[in-house]
Design a protein around this motif. Structure first.
Motif, short mmCIF file in Angstrom:
data_model
loop_
_atom_site.label_atom_id
_atom_site.label_comp_id
_atom_site.label_asym_id
_atom_site.label_seq_id
_atom_site.Cartn_x
_atom_site.Cartn_y
_atom_site.Cartn_z
N GLY A 17 0.80 -1.21 0.00
CA GLY A 17 0.00 0.00 0.00
C GLY A 17 0.84 1.26 0.00
O GLY A 17 0.45 2.27 0.57
N THR A 18 1.98 1.23 -0.65
CA THR A 18 2.89 2.37 -0.68
C THR A 18 2.40 3.43 -1.65
O THR A 18 1.92 3.12 -2.74
N ILE A 19 2.54 4.70 -1.26
CA ILE A 19 2.15 5.83 -2.10
C ILE A 19 3.41 6.61 -2.45
O ILE A 19 4.19 6.98 -1.57
N LEU A 20 3.61 6.86 -3.75
CA LEU A 20 4.74 7.65 -4.23
C LEU A 20 4.19 8.96 -4.77
O LEU A 20 3.33 8.97 -5.65
N VAL A 21 4.70 10.08 -4.24
CA VAL A 21 4.29 11.41 -4.69
C VAL A 21 5.46 12.03 -5.43
O VAL A 21 6.59 12.04 -4.92
N ILE A 22 5.20 12.54 -6.63
CA ILE A 22 6.22 13.16 -7.48
C ILE A 22 5.80 14.61 -7.75
O ILE A 22 4.65 14.88 -8.07
N ALA A 36 8.38 11.85 -2.51
CA ALA A 36 8.15 11.40 -1.14
C ALA A 36 7.39 10.09 -1.20
O ALA A 36 6.55 9.89 -2.07
N VAL A 37 7.71 9.20 -0.27
CA VAL A 37 7.05 7.90 -0.17
C VAL A 37 6.31 7.86 1.15
O VAL A 37 6.85 8.25 2.19
N PHE A 38 5.06 7.42 1.10
CA PHE A 38 4.22 7.29 2.29
C PHE A 38 3.70 5.86 2.37
O PHE A 38 3.49 5.23 1.33
N GLY A 88 0.58 3.16 3.48
CA GLY A 88 -0.85 3.22 3.22
C GLY A 88 -1.63 4.04 4.22
O GLY A 88 -2.73 4.51 3.92
N ALA A 89 -1.08 4.27 5.41
CA ALA A 89 -1.74 5.09 6.42
C ALA A 89 -1.36 6.56 6.32
O ALA A 89 -1.79 7.38 7.13
N GLY A 90 -0.52 6.89 5.33
CA GLY A 90 -0.10 8.29 5.16
C GLY A 90 1.11 8.70 5.96
O GLY A 90 1.44 9.88 6.02
N VAL A 91 1.78 7.73 6.56
CA VAL A 91 2.98 8.03 7.35
C VAL A 91 4.16 8.22 6.39
O VAL A 91 4.43 7.35 5.56
N PRO A 92 4.87 9.35 6.47
CA PRO A 92 5.97 9.60 5.55
C PRO A 92 7.15 8.66 5.78
O PRO A 92 7.43 8.27 6.91
N GLY A 93 7.80 8.32 4.68
CA GLY A 93 9.01 7.49 4.73
C GLY A 93 10.14 8.22 4.05
O GLY A 93 10.52 9.32 4.45
N LEU A 94 10.62 7.67 2.96
CA LEU A 94 11.73 8.27 2.21
C LEU A 94 11.27 9.52 1.46
O LEU A 94 10.13 9.61 1.04
N SER A 95 12.20 10.45 1.29
CA SER A 95 11.94 11.62 0.46
C SER A 95 13.27 12.12 -0.08
O SER A 95 14.33 11.79 0.43
N GLY A 96 13.19 12.91 -1.13
CA GLY A 96 14.41 13.46 -1.71
C GLY A 96 14.10 14.22 -2.98
O GLY A 96 12.94 14.55 -3.26
N ALA A 97 15.15 14.47 -3.77
CA ALA A 97 14.97 15.26 -4.99
C ALA A 97 16.14 15.05 -5.93
O ALA A 97 17.25 14.71 -5.51
N ALA A 123 15.25 3.99 -9.57
CA ALA A 123 16.31 2.98 -9.30
C ALA A 123 16.72 3.03 -7.83
O ALA A 123 16.91 2.00 -7.19
N GLY A 124 16.86 4.22 -7.29
CA GLY A 124 17.22 4.37 -5.88
C GLY A 124 16.14 3.81 -4.96
O GLY A 124 16.45 3.16 -3.95
N LEU A 125 14.88 4.03 -5.30
CA LEU A 125 13.79 3.49 -4.49
C LEU A 125 13.77 1.98 -4.54
O LEU A 125 13.54 1.31 -3.52
N ARG A 126 14.02 1.40 -5.71
CA ARG A 126 14.09 -0.06 -5.84
C ARG A 126 15.21 -0.62 -4.98
O ARG A 126 15.03 -1.65 -4.32
N ARG A 127 16.36 0.06 -4.96
CA ARG A 127 17.46 -0.38 -4.12
C ARG A 127 17.09 -0.36 -2.64
O ARG A 127 17.62 -1.14 -1.84
N GLN A 128 16.19 0.53 -2.27
CA GLN A 128 15.73 0.64 -0.87
C GLN A 128 14.57 -0.33 -0.59
O GLN A 128 14.06 -0.35 0.52
N GLY A 129 14.16 -1.09 -1.60
CA GLY A 129 13.07 -2.05 -1.41
C GLY A 129 11.68 -1.47 -1.50
O GLY A 129 10.72 -2.07 -1.06
N VAL A 130 11.57 -0.29 -2.09
CA VAL A 130 10.25 0.36 -2.23
C VAL A 130 9.68 -0.02 -3.58
O VAL A 130 10.32 0.00 -4.57
#
Length: 71
Positions: A3-8, A18-20, A22-31, A64-71
């Protein structure tokens, strides 16, 4: 993650993300910043110089970076 959400957010010379969970809790972010310049950088925890000639390359680098992090 289930239930991961990716916002671009794409701008003229950057792509922010930013990655959240399914409950809307923030995880990874960057640019990816300064896209198209010789000083382009990928920021996700640490900042590193990157070859980002265009937005497509920036998005590929982010994914690619998100895949390396298992997202």
């Amino acid at each position: 993650m289930s239930g991961t959400i990716l916002v671009i957010n794409a701008g003229s010379s950057s792509v922010k993300f930013a990655v959240f969970d399914g409950a809307g809790v923030p995880g990874l972010s960057g640019a990816a910043s300064e896209i198209g310049s010789t000083t382009a950088r990928l920021l996700a925890g640490a900042s590193m110089k990157a070859n980002l000639p265009d937005h497509a390359a920036a998005l590929q680098a982010i994914l690619a970076g998100l895949r390396r992090q298992g997202v």
